[in-house]
Design a protein around this motif. Structure first.
Motif, PDB file in Angstrom:
ATOM      1  N   UNK A  11     -23.520  -5.670  13.887  1.00 40.60           N
ATOM      2  CA  UNK A  11     -23.586  -4.542  14.805  1.00 40.60           C
ATOM      3  C   UNK A  11     -22.641  -4.578  15.996  1.00 40.60           C
ATOM      4  N   UNK A  12     -21.775  -5.582  16.061  1.00 40.03           N
ATOM      5  CA  UNK A  12     -20.832  -5.692  17.170  1.00 40.03           C
ATOM      6  C   UNK A  12     -19.476  -5.117  16.793  1.00 40.03           C
ATOM      7  N   UNK A  13     -18.681  -4.806  17.779  1.00 42.32           N
ATOM      8  CA  UNK A  13     -17.316  -4.324  17.540  1.00 42.32           C
ATOM      9  C   UNK A  13     -16.447  -5.500  17.121  1.00 42.32           C
ATOM     10  N   UNK A  14     -15.597  -5.300  16.127  1.00 43.76           N
ATOM     11  CA  UNK A  14     -14.673  -6.339  15.671  1.00 43.76           C
ATOM     12  C   UNK A  14     -13.725  -6.707  16.817  1.00 43.76           C
ATOM     13  N   UNK A  15     -13.447  -8.002  16.972  1.00 48.45           N
ATOM     14  CA  UNK A  15     -12.582  -8.466  18.066  1.00 48.45           C
ATOM     15  C   UNK A  15     -11.125  -8.645  17.622  1.00 48.45           C
ATOM     16  N   UNK A  16     -10.842  -8.395  16.334  1.00 45.57           N
ATOM     17  CA  UNK A  16      -9.474  -8.543  15.837  1.00 45.57           C
ATOM     18  C   UNK A  16      -8.592  -7.389  16.291  1.00 45.57           C
ATOM     19  N   UNK A  17      -7.306  -7.587  16.204  1.00 47.21           N
ATOM     20  CA  UNK A  17      -6.348  -6.531  16.498  1.00 47.21           C
ATOM     21  C   UNK A  17      -6.073  -5.721  15.228  1.00 47.21           C
ATOM     22  N   UNK A  18      -5.976  -4.417  15.377  1.00 44.10           N
ATOM     23  CA  UNK A  18      -5.597  -3.566  14.246  1.00 44.10           C
ATOM     24  C   UNK A  18      -4.134  -3.836  13.908  1.00 44.10           C
ATOM     25  N   UNK A  19      -3.756  -3.573  12.660  1.00 44.97           N
ATOM     26  CA  UNK A  19      -2.412  -3.912  12.218  1.00 44.97           C
ATOM     27  C   UNK A  19      -1.758  -2.761  11.469  1.00 44.97           C
ATOM     28  N   UNK A  20      -0.447  -2.763  11.449  1.00 41.72           N
ATOM     29  CA  UNK A  20       0.336  -1.812  10.652  1.00 41.72           C
ATOM     30  C   UNK A  20      -0.029  -0.359  10.947  1.00 41.72           C
ATOM     31  N   UNK A  21      -0.226  -0.025  12.221  1.00 42.86           N
ATOM     32  CA  UNK A  21      -0.550   1.342  12.639  1.00 42.86           C
ATOM     33  C   UNK A  21      -1.859   1.839  12.049  1.00 42.86           C
ATOM     34  N   UNK A  22      -2.725   0.935  11.639  1.00 44.79           N
ATOM     35  CA  UNK A  22      -4.035   1.317  11.114  1.00 44.79           C
ATOM     36  C   UNK A  22      -5.077   1.173  12.206  1.00 44.79           C
ATOM     37  N   UNK A  23      -6.247   1.748  11.980  1.00 45.05           N
ATOM     38  CA  UNK A  23      -7.324   1.678  12.968  1.00 45.05           C
ATOM     39  C   UNK A  23      -8.192   0.450  12.782  1.00 45.05           C
ATOM     40  N   UNK A  24      -7.986  -0.270  11.680  1.00 41.02           N
ATOM     41  CA  UNK A  24      -8.783  -1.465  11.414  1.00 41.02           C
ATOM     42  C   UNK A  24      -7.868  -2.649  11.145  1.00 41.02           C
ATOM     43  N   UNK A  25      -8.407  -3.856  11.291  1.00 37.61           N
ATOM     44  CA  UNK A  25      -7.653  -5.064  11.000  1.00 37.61           C
ATOM     45  C   UNK A  25      -7.613  -5.296   9.490  1.00 37.61           C
ATOM     46  N   UNK A  26      -6.835  -6.260   9.062  1.00 35.41           N
ATOM     47  CA  UNK A  26      -6.706  -6.540   7.631  1.00 35.41           C
ATOM     48  C   UNK A  26      -8.042  -6.895   6.995  1.00 35.41           C
ATOM     49  N   UNK A  27      -8.898  -7.598   7.731  1.00 33.83           N
ATOM     50  CA  UNK A  27     -10.190  -8.013   7.178  1.00 33.83           C
ATOM     51  C   UNK A  27     -11.124  -6.830   6.945  1.00 33.83           C
ATOM     52  N   UNK A  28     -10.957  -5.741   7.709  1.00 31.21           N
ATOM     53  CA  UNK A  28     -11.820  -4.567   7.560  1.00 31.21           C
ATOM     54  C   UNK A  28     -11.145  -3.414   6.816  1.00 31.21           C
ATOM     55  N   UNK A  29      -9.927  -3.624   6.342  1.00 34.48           N
ATOM     56  CA  UNK A  29      -9.218  -2.591   5.590  1.00 34.48           C
ATOM     57  C   UNK A  29      -9.622  -2.704   4.124  1.00 34.48           C
ATOM     58  N   UNK A  30     -10.389  -1.730   3.629  1.00 32.98           N
ATOM     59  CA  UNK A  30     -10.908  -1.818   2.261  1.00 32.98           C
ATOM     60  C   UNK A  30      -9.779  -1.889   1.226  1.00 32.98           C
ATOM     61  N   UNK A  31      -8.605  -1.377   1.564  1.00 33.42           N
ATOM     62  CA  UNK A  31      -7.487  -1.434   0.634  1.00 33.42           C
ATOM     63  C   UNK A  31      -6.978  -2.853   0.453  1.00 33.42           C
ATOM     64  N   UNK A  32      -7.276  -3.725   1.406  1.00 26.08           N
ATOM     65  CA  UNK A  32      -6.814  -5.108   1.327  1.00 26.08           C
ATOM     66  C   UNK A  32      -7.925  -6.063   0.894  1.00 26.08           C
ATOM     67  N   UNK A  33      -9.132  -5.528   0.676  1.00 30.19           N
ATOM     68  CA  UNK A  33     -10.254  -6.375   0.300  1.00 30.19           C
ATOM     69  C   UNK A  33     -10.359  -6.517  -1.209  1.00 30.19           C
TER      70      UNK A  33
END
Length: 59
Positions: A11-33
């Motif tokens: 329930x917390x906000x992710x502390x990672x930085x978003x990457x490649x002009x996306x709104x989510x980091x690599x770990x939360x990008x479903x296309x990379x999972x």
């Protein structure tokens, strides 16, 4: 770099930085999972191995 906008499983906000002009980091990008089904009935959220459709655990 912008902050990842994803909410983590506890329930917390992710502390990672978003990457490649996306709104989510690599770990939360479903296309990379991995996306393989897990024993608990969910989907694997590990990172895909470059050039493969799944993570090293599910290959």
């Amino acid at each position: 770099m912008a902050q990842c906008t994803a909410t983590t499983s506890n329930g917390y906000r992710c502390i990672n930085k978003a990457q490649d002009c996306r709104e989510v980091c690599a770990a939360h990008d479903y296309r990379r999972q991995c996306g393989a089904p897990t024993a608990s009935g969910g989907t694997c959220k590990r990172m895909k191995v470059r050039g493969h459709a799944s993570c090293s655990y599910h290959q």
